[in-house]
Scaffold this active site. Structure first.
Site, short mmCIF file in Angstrom:
data_model
loop_
_atom_site.label_atom_id
_atom_site.label_comp_id
_atom_site.label_asym_id
_atom_site.label_seq_id
_atom_site.Cartn_x
_atom_site.Cartn_y
_atom_site.Cartn_z
N SER A 170 0.81 -1.21 0.00
CA SER A 170 0.00 0.00 0.00
C SER A 170 0.85 1.27 0.00
CB SER A 170 -0.91 0.00 1.24
OG SER A 170 -1.54 1.25 1.43
N TYR A 225 -2.71 5.31 -3.67
CA TYR A 225 -3.74 6.28 -3.31
C TYR A 225 -3.30 7.60 -3.95
CZ TYR A 225 -6.01 3.43 0.32
OH TYR A 225 -6.71 2.47 0.99
N THR A 234 -6.47 2.63 -6.40
CA THR A 234 -7.68 2.57 -5.58
C THR A 234 -8.56 3.78 -5.86
OG1 THR A 234 -6.66 1.27 -3.82
CG2 THR A 234 -8.56 2.62 -3.21
N LYS A 256 -9.01 -0.62 -8.57
CA LYS A 256 -9.54 -1.27 -7.37
C LYS A 256 -10.69 -0.46 -6.76
CE LYS A 256 -8.15 -2.98 -2.80
NZ LYS A 256 -8.96 -2.14 -1.91
N HIS A 303 -13.64 -2.43 -0.26
CA HIS A 303 -12.70 -1.98 0.76
C HIS A 303 -12.95 -2.69 2.09
CE1 HIS A 303 -9.75 1.42 0.37
NE2 HIS A 303 -9.54 1.10 1.64
#
Length: 371
Positions: free
Chosen positions: A121, A145, A171, A240, A264
């Site tokens: 991540s 992100y 995402t 995603k 999520h």
């Protein structure tokens, strides 16, 4: 335990004897500090969607098959030309240092040990390079992100490419933070920094809540962003947070090389459908144009089987792996994947499916039972 900024981190390194993945939650709760556990466990609002994610697997059943003339099912599979020994991958999950002092480094080691795929991540506790190095050549994806600052995005993508990641996961369902009551009750702020944010103007995450961190992220994400990332990295971009056929097709039209069906883990839009309940319709719309990754609510080998049979190419999970990380470090992570693979192999045998490709063509049935 390791004490970092007053926060107690597990430093256990041991193999786990796992009855089932759901049993890990209570054990992990005993050793992860309250705020950290609440962040890992919690969902949005009253957590209806979080709970529905696992319950939804009961909406279909696997058809048992006899006289199939098979033994020793083969769990290996491929995606984007990568050979994997298991169709189960590590979902991108933030701040794994909340569970263990070595965080994503140990997770990467455990996933590599089972021949699996690790996704790291943007909000990892360890750096892109360190997480990749811990995998010792095993395939990894990097999850982005998006920041409002493209220069920052580009720097992360550059680091990911240098580290040898094989794809970028964008995402798109977290443009704001879901209303997570566990974090509010615990007044939770991250006690340890997020390595990838250390050069970011808004700070490294330490002393901030997830809402503050998301506030620095992009609230507006469009198909143009998918194209931009694909063009910039020349890597497959997997979108995603897809929960509808229309959005899947929109992403593919923008150049997505993969679709990631996920809500999520019930942490964003409470009251939305369980991720599994929308999978089959999305897979039908995608019609094998690109691979599909699925997560949210996976706890049993039969869940993995059903997701693959409903249209997924890979199945991801996070919370049970993080619990295994807290309880046993890299070996604990390995134990979680081995336990789930063991259940999956039993299910495959009893369903008459020798390979993962066979599972993808296995029929599911839809009997309704009273609660």
């Amino acid at each position: 335990m390791t004490l970092t900024n007053g926060y107690e981190q597990s430093d256990r390194e041991e193999q786990l004897h796992i009855l089932n993945l759901p049993s890990l939650e209570a054990a992990a709760k005993k050793i992860i500090p309250t705020g950290g556990f609440g962040y890992i466990y919690g969902g949005a609002e009253d957590e209806w969607t979080l709970k529905a994610n696992t319950q939804a697997f009961n909406h279909v059943q696997i058809v048992p098959r006899a006289l199939a003339n098979i033994d020793h099912p083969d769990l290996s599979t491929e995606i984007f030309g990568l050979h994997l020994d298991t169709p189960v991958m590590m979902a991108p999950a933030a701040a794994q240092g909340l569970a263990h002092a070595k965080g994503e480094v140990d997770t990467a080691k455990g996933v590599a040990a089972v021949g699996g795929l690790m996704a790291q991540s943007t909000y990892s506790s360890t750096s892109i390079a360190d997480t990749a190095a811990a995998g010792d050549g095993a395939p990894q994806f990097f999850q982005l992100y998006m920041s409002k600052d493209w220069t920052f995005n580009a720097s992360l993508l550059d680091e990911a490419k240098r580290a040898g990641v094989k794809a970028i996961i964008l995402t798109v369902d977290a443009t704001v933070d879901g209303y997570r009551e566990e974090d509010i009750v615990n007044n939770f702020q991250f006690p340890i920094p997020m390595a990838n944010l250390e050069k970011f103007a808004n700070g490294d995450g330490k002393g901030q809540g997830i809402g503050e961190i998301y506030a620095a992220a992009a609230q507006k994400i469009s198909p143009d962003d998918v194209r931009r990332i694909a063009d910039y990295t020349d890597l497959p971009v997997i979108v995603k947070g897809i929960q509808s056929p229309a959005d899947a097709l929109r992403a593919i039209g923008a150049g997505a090389a993969g679709i990631y069906v996920s809500n999520h883990g019930g942490r964003q839009l409470n009251g939305g459908p369980a991720s599994f309940d929308v999978l089959a319709d999305i897979a039908k719309a995608v019609n094998h144009q690109v691979p599909i990754i699925f997560d949210s609510g996976v706890r049993r080998g039969s869940h993995v089987f059903k997701a693959l049979a409903a249209g997924a190419d890979l199945v991801a999970l996070a919370r049970p792996v993080i619990y295994g990380l807290a309880l046993g470090g890299a070996q604990g992570v390995q134990s979680v994947f081995e336990a789930l693979d063991h259940e999956l192999a039993i299910t495959m045998q009893l369903a008459g499916t020798k390979t993962i490709e066979d599972v993808k063509h296995a029929p599911l049935t839809h009997f309704r039972y009273d609660d």
